[in-house]
Write a protein that holds these residues in place. Structure first.
Motif, PDB file in Angstrom:
ATOM      1  N   MET A 114       0.697  -1.035   0.079  1.00  0.00           N
ATOM      2  CA  MET A 114      -0.012   0.031  -0.012  1.00  0.00           C
ATOM      3  C   MET A 114       0.943   1.213   0.032  1.00  0.00           C
ATOM      4  N   LYS A 115       0.551   2.169  -0.866  1.00  0.00           N
ATOM      5  CA  LYS A 115       1.307   3.452  -0.909  1.00  0.00           C
ATOM      6  C   LYS A 115       0.619   4.353   0.217  1.00  0.00           C
ATOM      7  N   ILE A 116       1.512   5.010   1.044  1.00  0.00           N
ATOM      8  CA  ILE A 116       1.101   5.740   2.262  1.00  0.00           C
ATOM      9  C   ILE A 116       2.013   6.989   2.170  1.00  0.00           C
ATOM     10  N   VAL A 117       1.609   8.063   1.929  1.00  0.00           N
ATOM     11  CA  VAL A 117       2.167   9.212   1.868  1.00  0.00           C
ATOM     12  C   VAL A 117       2.265   9.959   3.329  1.00  0.00           C
ATOM     13  N   VAL A 118       3.284  10.388   3.808  1.00  0.00           N
ATOM     14  CA  VAL A 118       3.532  10.846   5.217  1.00  0.00           C
ATOM     15  C   VAL A 118       3.830  12.476   4.961  1.00  0.00           C
ATOM     16  N   ILE A 119       2.757  13.346   5.299  1.00  0.00           N
ATOM     17  CA  ILE A 119       3.141  14.618   5.301  1.00  0.00           C
ATOM     18  C   ILE A 119       3.849  14.998   6.509  1.00  0.00           C
ATOM     19  N   GLY A 120       5.054  15.756   6.450  1.00  0.00           N
ATOM     20  CA  GLY A 120       5.789  15.968   7.357  1.00  0.00           C
ATOM     21  C   GLY A 120       6.640  14.777   7.824  1.00  0.00           C
ATOM     22  N   GLY A 121       7.041  14.128   6.878  1.00  0.00           N
ATOM     23  CA  GLY A 121       7.736  12.617   6.962  1.00  0.00           C
ATOM     24  C   GLY A 121       9.235  12.740   7.132  1.00  0.00           C
ATOM     25  N   THR A 122       9.614  13.852   7.315  1.00  0.00           N
ATOM     26  CA  THR A 122      11.098  14.040   7.582  1.00  0.00           C
ATOM     27  C   THR A 122      11.243  14.642   9.078  1.00  0.00           C
ATOM     28  N   GLY A 123      10.048  14.791   9.806  1.00  0.00           N
ATOM     29  CA  GLY A 123      10.302  15.454  11.080  1.00  0.00           C
ATOM     30  C   GLY A 123      10.216  14.455  12.431  1.00  0.00           C
ATOM     31  N   LEU A 124      10.186  14.636  13.617  1.00  0.00           N
ATOM     32  CA  LEU A 124      10.205  13.742  14.613  1.00  0.00           C
ATOM     33  C   LEU A 124       9.318  12.646  14.648  1.00  0.00           C
ATOM     34  N   ILE A 125       7.927  12.937  14.483  1.00  0.00           N
ATOM     35  CA  ILE A 125       7.240  11.672  14.317  1.00  0.00           C
ATOM     36  C   ILE A 125       7.109  11.039  12.883  1.00  0.00           C
ATOM     37  N   GLY A 126       7.084  12.166  12.197  1.00  0.00           N
ATOM     38  CA  GLY A 126       6.919  11.760  10.652  1.00  0.00           C
ATOM     39  C   GLY A 126       8.135  10.634  10.099  1.00  0.00           C
ATOM     40  N   GLY A 127       9.343  11.117  10.747  1.00  0.00           N
ATOM     41  CA  GLY A 127      10.353  10.035  10.189  1.00  0.00           C
ATOM     42  C   GLY A 127      10.208   8.641  10.784  1.00  0.00           C
ATOM     43  N   LYS A 128       9.824   8.657  12.138  1.00  0.00           N
ATOM     44  CA  LYS A 128       9.792   7.413  12.708  1.00  0.00           C
ATOM     45  C   LYS A 128       8.493   6.524  12.191  1.00  0.00           C
ATOM     46  N   VAL A 129       7.488   7.066  11.543  1.00  0.00           N
ATOM     47  CA  VAL A 129       6.378   6.799  10.835  1.00  0.00           C
ATOM     48  C   VAL A 129       6.582   6.070   9.474  1.00  0.00           C
ATOM     49  N   VAL A 130       7.417   6.801   8.846  1.00  0.00           N
ATOM     50  CA  VAL A 130       8.044   6.181   7.478  1.00  0.00           C
ATOM     51  C   VAL A 130       8.835   5.186   7.705  1.00  0.00           C
ATOM     52  N   GLY A 131       9.718   4.948   8.734  1.00  0.00           N
ATOM     53  CA  GLY A 131      10.467   3.817   9.269  1.00  0.00           C
ATOM     54  C   GLY A 131       9.560   2.663   9.467  1.00  0.00           C
ATOM     55  N   LYS A 132       8.530   2.787  10.227  1.00  0.00           N
ATOM     56  CA  LYS A 132       8.057   1.766  10.875  1.00  0.00           C
ATOM     57  C   LYS A 132       7.001   1.369   9.675  1.00  0.00           C
ATOM     58  N   LEU A 133       6.283   2.159   8.628  1.00  0.00           N
ATOM     59  CA  LEU A 133       5.353   1.496   7.830  1.00  0.00           C
ATOM     60  C   LEU A 133       6.407   0.777   6.576  1.00  0.00           C
ATOM     61  N   THR A 134       7.790   1.168   6.403  1.00  0.00           N
ATOM     62  CA  THR A 134       8.582   0.516   5.462  1.00  0.00           C
ATOM     63  C   THR A 134       8.978  -0.660   6.066  1.00  0.00           C
ATOM     64  N   GLU A 135       9.107  -0.922   7.572  1.00  0.00           N
ATOM     65  CA  GLU A 135       9.393  -2.211   8.106  1.00  0.00           C
ATOM     66  C   GLU A 135       8.098  -3.063   7.817  1.00  0.00           C
ATOM     67  N   ARG A 136       6.921  -2.809   7.773  1.00  0.00           N
ATOM     68  CA  ARG A 136       5.676  -3.362   7.769  1.00  0.00           C
ATOM     69  C   ARG A 136       5.457  -3.780   5.934  1.00  0.00           C
ATOM     70  N   GLY A 137       6.265  -3.313   5.264  1.00  0.00           N
ATOM     71  CA  GLY A 137       6.326  -3.584   3.744  1.00  0.00           C
ATOM     72  C   GLY A 137       5.318  -2.816   2.882  1.00  0.00           C
ATOM     73  N   HIS A 138       5.062  -1.489   3.557  1.00  0.00           N
ATOM     74  CA  HIS A 138       4.535  -0.572   2.747  1.00  0.00           C
ATOM     75  C   HIS A 138       5.246   0.384   1.970  1.00  0.00           C
ATOM     76  N   GLU A 139       4.741   1.034   1.015  1.00  0.00           N
ATOM     77  CA  GLU A 139       5.463   2.096   0.342  1.00  0.00           C
ATOM     78  C   GLU A 139       5.322   3.331   1.022  1.00  0.00           C
ATOM     79  N   ALA A 140       6.175   3.707   1.619  1.00  0.00           N
ATOM     80  CA  ALA A 140       5.965   5.023   2.711  1.00  0.00           C
ATOM     81  C   ALA A 140       6.734   6.179   2.232  1.00  0.00           C
ATOM     82  N   VAL A 141       6.100   7.263   1.515  1.00  0.00           N
ATOM     83  CA  VAL A 141       6.769   8.442   0.893  1.00  0.00           C
ATOM     84  C   VAL A 141       6.608   9.440   1.964  1.00  0.00           C
ATOM     85  N   PRO A 142       7.950   9.880   2.281  1.00  0.00           N
ATOM     86  CA  PRO A 142       8.103  11.042   3.211  1.00  0.00           C
ATOM     87  C   PRO A 142       7.950  12.334   2.328  1.00  0.00           C
ATOM     88  N   ALA A 143       7.019  13.136   2.678  1.00  0.00           N
ATOM     89  CA  ALA A 143       6.545  14.316   1.980  1.00  0.00           C
ATOM     90  C   ALA A 143       6.810  15.589   2.622  1.00  0.00           C
TER      91      ALA A 143
END
Length: 249
Positions: free
Chosen positions: A1-30
């Motif tokens: 699943m493609k999931i775009v994370v707005i604020g994906g390079t910040g404190l929470i967003g960066g962690k969310v991108v990493g966790k989604l990627t670990e779960r096999g999703h296409e996580a896009v930091p925006a």
């Protein structure tokens, strides 16, 4: 699943991108640094192409009242319009516990306005409200400092680790849209002044904490339960403050 994370390079967003990627999703930091600017709309259509979920954990670059309101309302309108165009099926936003009870707080008013826009949009949504983060306790103490004294109100306080916030956001992102507001909070309830005292002691900070019921929290005078969810209403995180202090120190 493609999931775009707005604020994906910040404190929470960066962690969310990493966790989604670990779960096999296409996580896009925006974020502006990756060519996506929700305030101007730049890069949104390209980033959202083919996305099923958008997670918004972005924060305003300015906390000045008019600027923060402009950021959250304009960015959210642009984002929801782009999501409708792209066929996004789930919009998840991170918000704050207690924003309805502090109307004189400009930042909280802006977050409440953001929530209203999300609820009015045709895009199915989930709103996740979190309590304050452990990582911001020092900054809070700094803003409440006068000389060698830190004045904070002796009200209830239930903060949580950014790691737990990110985990809660990640779980909500891969779930179905709730079309509702849910809350997550730290596993322990403290007195605000007692927690700040404990933190400063752990950091060998010599400042003295003084409980002051009229001390303001980002401009607001707090009631006993302004910063905590209703009893039994929130999902509780797992990382305890003392454990976080040991690892962060």
């Amino acid at each position: 699943m493609k999931i775009v994370v707005i604020g994906g390079t910040g404190l929470i967003g960066g962690k969310v991108v990493g966790k989604l990627t670990e779960r096999g999703h296409e996580a896009v930091p925006a974020a502006p640094g990756t060519g996506v600017n929700t305030l101007t709309g730049e890069g949104l259509d390209t980033a959202l192409a083919g996305a099923q979920v958008v997670v918004d954990v972005a924060n305003s670059p300015s906390f000045e009242e008019s600027a923060v309101l402009e950021f959250f309302t304009t960015s959210t309108r642009n984002l929801l319009a782009a999501e409708t165009k792209a066929g996004v099926t789930h919009h998840l936003a991170l918000s704050i516990v207690g924003i309805d009870d502090l109307p004189d707080n400009g930042y909280f008013r802006a977050k409440a306005a953001q929530e209203r826009l999300i609820k009015q949009s045709p895009v199915a949504y989930s709103i996740l409200r979190a309590t304050q983060f452990f990582e911001f306790v020092k900054g809070i103490a700094d803003t409440a400092t006068d000389g060698d004294t830190v004045r904070v109100p002796p009200v209830l306080f239930q903060p949580m680790a950014a790691e737990d916030v990110a985990e809660a956001v990640t779980k909500a992102a891969v779930g179905i849209p709730q079309k509702a507001t849910t809350e997550v909070a730290g596993p322990e309830v403290f007195r605000f002044d007692e927690l700040v005292t404990r933190a400063l002691h752990a950091w060998h900070d010599p400042r003295t904490v003084v409980p002051d019921p009229h001390a303001r929290y980002f401009g607001s005078e707090l009631a006993e339960r302004s910063l905590v969810p209703d009893e039994g209403s929130a999902r509780l995180a797992t990382i305890r403050f003392d454990d976080w202090l040991r690892t962060s120190s």
